[in-house]
Motif scaffolding. Structure first.
Motif, PDB file in Angstrom:
ATOM      1  N   ILE A   1       4.956  -6.770   2.653  1.00 16.00           N
ATOM      2  CA  ILE A   1       5.594  -5.419   2.379  1.00 16.00           C
ATOM      3  C   ILE A   1       4.690  -4.138   2.903  1.00 16.00           C
ATOM      4  CG2 ILE A   1       6.519  -4.111   0.628  1.00 16.00           C
ATOM      5  CD1 ILE A   1       7.168  -6.741  -1.001  1.00 16.00           C
ATOM      6  N   SER A   2       5.257  -3.442   3.684  1.00 16.92           N
ATOM      7  CA  SER A   2       4.433  -2.357   4.132  1.00 16.92           C
ATOM      8  C   SER A   2       5.214  -1.111   4.193  1.00 16.92           C
ATOM      9  CB  SER A   2       3.961  -2.592   5.586  1.00 16.92           C
ATOM     10  OG  SER A   2       3.242  -1.519   6.260  1.00 16.92           O
ATOM     11  N   MET A   3       4.725  -0.284   3.431  1.00 16.85           N
ATOM     12  CA  MET A   3       5.472   1.209   3.169  1.00 16.85           C
ATOM     13  C   MET A   3       4.429   2.435   3.285  1.00 16.85           C
ATOM     14  SD  MET A   3       8.189   0.752   0.384  1.00 16.85           S
ATOM     15  CE  MET A   3       7.153  -0.135  -0.851  1.00 16.85           C
ATOM     16  N   ASP A   4       4.939   3.323   3.754  1.00 21.46           N
ATOM     17  CA  ASP A   4       4.044   4.655   3.957  1.00 21.46           C
ATOM     18  C   ASP A   4       3.642   4.924   2.540  1.00 21.46           C
ATOM     19  OD1 ASP A   4       2.345   6.968   4.845  1.00 21.46           O
ATOM     20  OD2 ASP A   4       4.385   8.084   5.092  1.00 21.46           O
ATOM     21  N   GLY A   5       2.331   5.184   2.060  1.00 18.27           N
ATOM     22  CA  GLY A   5       1.906   5.493   0.731  1.00 18.27           C
ATOM     23  C   GLY A   5       1.716   4.189   0.011  1.00 18.27           C
ATOM     24  N   LEU A   6       1.604   3.067   0.128  1.00 18.62           N
ATOM     25  CA  LEU A   6       1.276   1.838  -0.178  1.00 18.62           C
ATOM     26  C   LEU A   6       0.327   1.027   0.127  1.00 18.62           C
ATOM     27  CD1 LEU A   6       2.085  -0.460  -2.119  1.00 18.62           C
ATOM     28  CD2 LEU A   6       3.548  -1.316  -0.278  1.00 18.62           C
ATOM     29  N   LEU A   7      -0.753   0.809  -0.931  1.00 16.04           N
ATOM     30  CA  LEU A   7      -2.100   0.109  -0.448  1.00 16.04           C
ATOM     31  C   LEU A   7      -2.191  -1.056  -1.431  1.00 16.04           C
ATOM     32  CD1 LEU A   7      -4.654  -0.191   1.249  1.00 16.04           C
ATOM     33  CD2 LEU A   7      -5.694   1.427  -0.375  1.00 16.04           C
TER      34      LEU A   7
END
Length: 222
Positions: A162-168
Motif C-alpha cells: 500500500i503506497s500513498m503520498d504521506g505514508l511511510l
C-alpha cells in the motif's frame, strides 16, 4: 508498449509487476492514464497480485470524479512497460475503419506536450513554496489473519504494498494471540492531512484472503 490483454491473468501479472514500485500508471497523482487502464480491467485482480489490487482499489475510489482527473486519456497501448505487445489493436480493428488515421499523431503530440508543460509548471510552483510545518502522526496497527494457516509473510507483503503520498511504513513483528495464531503488528508514520486510519483500514482489509480485521493499537502525534 502495453500490458497485453488485461482481461487475462497474463495481462494482470504484467500490470502487477509494473506497479511493484509505482503508485500510479504515470506520474505521482491519479490521472487519465489510470482511468484508461482501470476501464480495461473486467474485475478486481486477485489478492495474489497485491500491487495491482492495491492500485485497483485506490483508483476505484475516484470513479465519481474520474472525468475531472488530469491528463488526456490515450489508447491503452500508450501505457505500460516497453517490449509488451499491445493486444488492444486487434480488439478495436473494426472501430478503426471509421477513424481518420492521418493527423491524429500531431494532435496527440500537442496534447502530450501541453500536459508535460503543465506538470513542469506545477512542479516548479510546488518547489518554490516556502517550507511549512507538516502535522504527522505515528500509528501502530494490529492486522489479524483468519487463522493459523494464513501466510503471514504474504500478508505483510500485501500491507507494505500500500503506497500513498504521506505514508511511510516502519518496523513490524508477529505477536501471538492464542491457538497458534499470530497477528501482524506494524508501525507507520503518516501526514495527517493526507492519510487517515479509515483509508488505511479500507485498503488493508481489501486483502480479504489474508486479513480478517485491522485495529489501531497506538496513535501518537509527532
Amino acid at each position: 508498449m502495453g500490458f497485453g490483454d488485461l482481461k487475462t491473468p497474463g495481462g494482470l501479472k504484467v500490470l502487477n509487476d509494473f506497479l511493484a514500485d509505482k503508485s500510479y500508471i504515470e506520474g505521482w497523482v491519479p490521472s487519465q492514464a489510470d482511468v484508461a487502464v482501470f476501464d480495461a480491467i473486467s474485475s478486481a485482480p486477485s489478492t495474489v497480485l497485491c500491487h495491482a489490487l492495491r492500485w485497483y482499489n485506490h483508483i476505484k475510489s475516484f470513479q465519481n470524479q474520474k472525468g475531472s482527473l488530469p491528463g488526456v486519456k490515450k489508447p491503452l497501448g500508450h501505457y505500460g512497460p516497453a517490449g509488451v505487445e499491445d493486444k488492444t489493436a486487434a480488439d478495436s480493428k473494426d472501430d478503426d475503419d471509421d477513424t481518420d488515421l492521418f493527423g491524429s499523431d500531431e494532435e496527440e503530440d500537442a496534447e502530450a506536450e501541453k500536459l508535460k508543460e503543465e506538470r513542469i509548471a506545477a512542479y516548479a510552483a510546488k518547489k518554490s513554496k516556502k517550507p511549512t510545518l507538516i502535522a504527522k502522526s505515528s500509528i501502530l496497527l494490529d492486522v489479524k489473519p483468519w487463522d493459523d494457516e494464513t501466510d503471514m509473510a504474504k500478508l505483510e507483503e500485501c500491507v507494505r504494498s500500500i503506497s500513498m503520498d504521506g505514508l511511510l511504513w516502519g518496523q513490524s513483528k508477529l505477536v501471538p494471540v492464542g491457538y497458534g495464531i499470530k497477528k501482524l503488528q506494524i508501525g507507520c508514520v503518516v501526514e495527517d492531512d493526507k492519510v487517515g486510519t479509515d483509508q488505511l483500514e479500507e485498503q488493508i482489509t481489501a486483502f480479504e484472503d489474508y486479513v480478517q480485521s485491522m485495529d489501531v493499537a497506538a496513535f501518537n502525534k509527532i
